[in-house]
Write a protein that holds these residues in place. Structure first.
Motif, PDB file in Angstrom:
ATOM      1  N   ASP A 110       0.832  -1.211   0.000  1.00 20.81           N
ATOM      2  CA  ASP A 110       0.000   0.000   0.000  1.00 20.81           C
ATOM      3  C   ASP A 110       0.865   1.259   0.000  1.00 20.81           C
ATOM      4  OD1 ASP A 110      -2.315  -1.360  -0.056  1.00 20.81           O
ATOM      5  OD2 ASP A 110      -2.762  -1.187   2.087  1.00 20.81           O
ATOM      6  N   THR A 125       2.051   3.090   9.226  1.00 20.54           N
ATOM      7  CA  THR A 125       0.695   2.628   9.515  1.00 20.54           C
ATOM      8  C   THR A 125       0.576   2.068  10.927  1.00 20.54           C
ATOM      9  OG1 THR A 125       1.316   0.579   8.437  1.00 20.54           O
ATOM     10  CG2 THR A 125       0.074   2.161   7.133  1.00 20.54           C
ATOM     11  N   ASP A 219      -7.300  10.397   3.920  1.00 17.38           N
ATOM     12  CA  ASP A 219      -7.679  10.506   2.513  1.00 17.38           C
ATOM     13  C   ASP A 219      -8.735  11.601   2.386  1.00 17.38           C
ATOM     14  OD1 ASP A 219     -10.105   9.513   3.325  1.00 17.38           O
ATOM     15  OD2 ASP A 219      -9.793   7.516   2.489  1.00 17.38           O
ATOM     16  N   LEU A 225      -5.289   7.169   7.456  1.00 12.34           N
ATOM     17  CA  LEU A 225      -4.448   6.221   6.707  1.00 12.34           C
ATOM     18  C   LEU A 225      -3.136   5.926   7.411  1.00 12.34           C
ATOM     19  CD1 LEU A 225      -4.821   7.708   3.135  1.00 12.34           C
ATOM     20  CD2 LEU A 225      -6.099   5.807   4.132  1.00 12.34           C
TER      21      LEU A 225
END
Lengths: 435, 435
Positions: A110, A125, A219, A225
Motif C-alpha cells: 500500500d 501505519t 484521505d 491512513l
C-alpha cells in the motif's frame, strides 16, 4: 572478538542504542556481519537497519538470507521498510514481498504506491486508534496492548463509526483524566491532519509550527491512513535543507562523503558543462565589441570586476527569493511588493558601489571618464542583476518549476552576460569621451 | 468584531491552536490588541507569545502594562521567555525581572547567563524528575501533579541521592510496568545527555540521530540542569539551515520577509563592498598584463568565461566541504583523503571542460593555439579552483572560524584572481605562438 560467545555479544550489543549499534555494524567485515545475522533475531536486526543511511543499506540486505531479510523488513516500521525498498531493484522487492507473510506485505505494498516526497511516502501505519465511545480505562488497556508495536503512543487518534478521524487525545490528557470518563468528552476535536498527497515540506512546516509530535494522514474522506512522527519530520527537514543548499551551489548532492573522485565529478560536471556553454555566449558577446576593445584596451581590465559584482548581487537576490518562495512569505506579501523592494535594494547597493568604484578608478587611473563609465556600469548592472536574481525564481515558480533549480552559478553566468552588455554598450556609446 | 462579548471571544479564540491564535493576533490593530490583553489571562497570552517570531515580538511587550508583561513572562516556558528577553533592551529586562515573583525571576536569570547557541541557551527547566527508589505508582502520582507545568512528561529523568542523573524512563515504559515495581529496575541506565556548553547544532544532530523527544542537559558533575525538547530542536535545525544558506549566498539573513529596501540593502552591502575591493584587485592584476592584452586583444574575450568557471567550480567544492565539516564527515574521513578526492574531481572536470572548450574555440576562431591556451587555462583553473574551494573552509575550520563564512561570492572572487593569473600567465609565456 565475541567468537562463539553469543550471550556475551547479545548482552553488550543490545544494551546500546540502535543508532550506536548501527555505527558499529557498519564498521564490521562481511564475515562478522554474517555471524551477527545468526546471533540476532529479525526484530533486533530491524532496529539496527532503521538507523543506517538508505543509500548505504543495499549490500546488507543482499548478503542476508532472503527469508531472513524478508522477516527483517516485516519487523521494521513500515515507513522505514518502504523507504529502503524504494532504493532496491524492483525484482528484489517483488521477491521479498512474496516471501513475507501476507499482512506485512500488504501494508508495505500500500505504502509503495505513494509518490515520493508526499505525506503518504513518509507516513507509517503503526498508529493507535480508539473509538469515541470508549472510556478512558478501556482506552488505556487498548493502548497498553498496542504499545510495543506502535510508532508512538503519545497521541491516540479517535475515529467514529464510519472510521473517520474525529479527534485526538494525548497520553498526557489520558493519564490525568478519570478512568470512567468518555474519550469523546476529553478528546480534542480540532484535530489537525494532512492529506495523503501533501508535499513533505509543507508537512514539516506544520509539525514545526504547531509543535506536534505526530500528525495524522487522511484521505479525501477523512479516513485515517497513517501517521507521520516527528523523528521522520527531522529527517525531511535535513533532506530539504541539504537539497536547497546543494542547488544554490549547483551540485546535485553535497551530502555524500563516501564518494570517490569520479562519483563526485559526475555530480558537478553536468552543471559545469551547461555553464561552460553559457560562458561561451558571454565570450561571443564580447567578441562583437572587438572594435571597441581594440580602441580602448584598458576596458578589458574591468570585465571580471563588473561581471563578478553582477554575479554576487544576483546570488544574494536569488537566495532571498528562493527562501521567500519556500516559506510562503512571498505569496503572502505579493510578488509586486517584493519586486519593488528588490528594485529599491538594487538602486541603493548600486549607487553605493557605483560611487565607490568611480572614486577608486579615478584615483588609480586618473581618468575621470573611465571612472564614471565603470561606476555607471556597476550601478546599472547591480540594479538589473538584483532584479534578475529575484525575477528568475519567481518565473520558475510561476511555471511550476522548483525555483531552487536556478542555482547561484546559473544566475551568476546569466548576470555575466547582462553586465557585459551594459558595460560594452555604454563604452561604445561614449567612445569619444574615452579616447 | 467581538466588542464587549468577552465570553464569546474567549470561547472562539481559545479553541484555536496557539499557533493560529498568534497568526490572528499579529494581524490585529494595536487598539484591538490592547483589548485582548484585558480579555485573556497572562497564561493565555503567554501561549500566544510563544508562537510569535522572536524578532517581531518586541512591540507587543512594550505596549502591555509592565506588570502584566512580567506575569506573561513568568507563565511562559522558561526557554521561550529567555529567548525573547535576549531580544529586548538590558534595562527593560531588568525592570521585568524586578516586577516578576522571585522564583520565576531566578529561573530566568540562571538561563540568561548561558552563551547563545549552546545547549544551555535552548534548554528549559520545566522537566519532571523522580528518585531511583520510587515505585512506578509513586512516580505516576508525581507525574500527574507535574503534568500541567512540565514541557514534556513523555520522558522522566531519574536522579540518585546526590541529585546526579542516573537514568531515564519513558511514559511508554511507565504505563506498561506493574505499579509495585521500582523505578531503578525499569529505568534505562544508558541515558544520553549533553553538557550545558555543547553547541546547539551538535545537540540537534544527537536528537535527530537517536530519535529522542527530549535530551537532558547536565553540568560537569552530571547534575541535571534542564531538558531540550524536540520542538526546540526543529527550530534550531531551521535556524542553522537558513544560516548556512544565507552565508553561501553572502547575505546576512535571507529570512526576513518584512524588510524594506533599506534594511535589505544593509544586509547585502557589507559583502558587496568587500567583494568590490577584491574585484579591484583582479582589475589591477589584469592591468599588469596590459602589454600582453595590447598585443593580443582577443584574449579579453575569454576573461569572463575562465573567471566564471573558476567561480562555479569553487562554489561547488566549497559547498561540499562546508557540509562535510558541518556533518562531521570530513573529520571522520581525514582531511587528506578529502583533498585527494577534490584534486581528482578537479582533474576530471578540468580535463572534460578543457577539451570541450578547446574544440569550441578552435572551431569558432580557427585558431588552434588560442583554443589550446583557453583549454589549458580552463583545465588548470578548474583544478586549482576546486582545491581552493575546499581548502579555504578547511583552513577556516582549523583556525576555529566558522567555515560557512567563506561564502560562494567570496570564493568566486578569490578564484577570479587565481584564474586571471593562470590565463594571462600562460598567454604571456606562449605569446610567440599566439601572434
Amino acid at each position: 572478538l565475541f567468537n562463539d560467545h553469543i550471550d556475551q555479544f547479545r548482552a553488550e550489543f543490545l544494551e546500546l542504542h540502535p543508532y550506536d549499534q548501527a555505527r558499529i555494524f557498519e564498521g564490521l567485515d562481511k564475515e562478522v556481519r554474517m555471524q551477527i545475522y545468526t546471533y540476532l533475531s529479525p526484530e533486533e536486526v530491524a532496529d539496527v537497519m532503521e538507523h543506517i543511511d538508505y543509500d548505504e543499506i543495499e549490500p546488507f540486505f543482499t548478503e542476508m538470507d532472503p527469508t531472513f531479510a524478508a522477516q527483517v523488513f516485516a519487523e521494521m516500521s513500515t515507513d522505514d521498510a518502504v523507504d529502503i525498498l524504494n532504493e532496491l531493484d524492483k525484482d528484489k522487492v517483488a521477491s521479498f514481498l512474496t516471501i513475507m507473510d501476507d499482512d506485512a506485505a500488504d501494508e508495505i505494498k500500500d505504502l509503495l504506491h505513494y509518490e515520493e516526497k508526499t505525506a503518504g511516502s513518509i507516513m507509517t501505519t503503526e498508529f493507535v486508534v480508539v473509538k469515541a465511545g470508549m472510556t478512558i480505562k478501556e482506552a488505556m488497556v487498548h493502548l497498553r496492548t498496542e504499545a510495543p508495536d506502535a510508532e508512538t503512543i503519545y497521541y491516540t487518534y479517535v475515529i467514529n463509526e464510519d472510521k473517520r478521524l474525529v479527534g485526538v487525545i494525548s497520553l498526557r490528557d489520558l493519564i490525568i483524566s478519570e478512568e470512567e470518563w468518555l474519550i469523546s468528552d476529553v478528546m480534542n476535536e480540532r484535530v489537525v491532519s494532512v492529506s495523503v498527497g501533501e508535499d513533505q515540506e509543507e508537512v514539516a512546516r506544520m509539525v514545526r509550527d504547531y509543535d506536534f509530535l505526530a500528525l495524522p494522514v487522511v484521505d479525501f474522506q477523512d479516513h485515517l491512513l497513517g501517521i507521520i512522527t516527528v523523528d521522520d519530520i527531522m529527517d525531511v527537514m535535513e533532506e530539504e535543507a541539504s537539497d536547497d543548499y546543494s542547488k544554490l551551489a549547483a551540485v546535485s548532492d553535497v551530502d555524500s562523503p563516501d564518494d570517490n573522485a569520479f562519483a563526485s565529478a559526475k555530480k558537478r560536471l553536468p552543471w559545469l558543462v551547461i555553464l561552460l556553454f553559457l560562458g561561451s555566449l558571454t565570450a561571443s558577446l564580447i567578441g562583437r565589441f572587438e572594435d571597441t576593445l581594440d580602441q580602448v584596451a584598458i576596458l578589458a581590465i574591468f570585465i571580471p570586476l563588473i561581471a563578478g559584482m553582477a554575479g554576487n548581487t544576483g546570488t544574494q537576490a536569488l537566495a532571498v527569493a528562493v527562501r521567500g518562495i519556500a516559506t510562503g512569505e512571498i505569496e503572502k506579501q505579493g510578488k509586486w511588493k517584493m519586486m519593488m523592494r528588490e528594485a529599491g535594494t538594487g538602486i541603493i547597493t548600486g549607487l553605493s558601489c557605483g560611487v565607490l568604484i568611480t572614486l577608486i578608478v579615478y584615483i588609480w587611473h586618473e581618468n575621470f571618464f573611465l571612472g564614471v563609465l565603470v561606476g555607471l556600469s556597476i550601478f546599472m548592472t547591480l540594479v538589473v542583476a538584483t532584479l534578475a536574481g529575484s525575477l528568475v525564481p519567481l518565473l520558475m515558480h510561476r511555471l511550476k518549476i522548483d525555483p531552487a533549480v536556478a542555482s547561484g552559478p546559473f544566475i551568476t553566468t546569466v548576470n555575466d552576460l547582462i553586465s557585459i552588455l551594459i558595460y560594452f554598450g555604454l563604452a561604445t556609446a561614449f567612445m569619444n569621451l574615452l579616447i
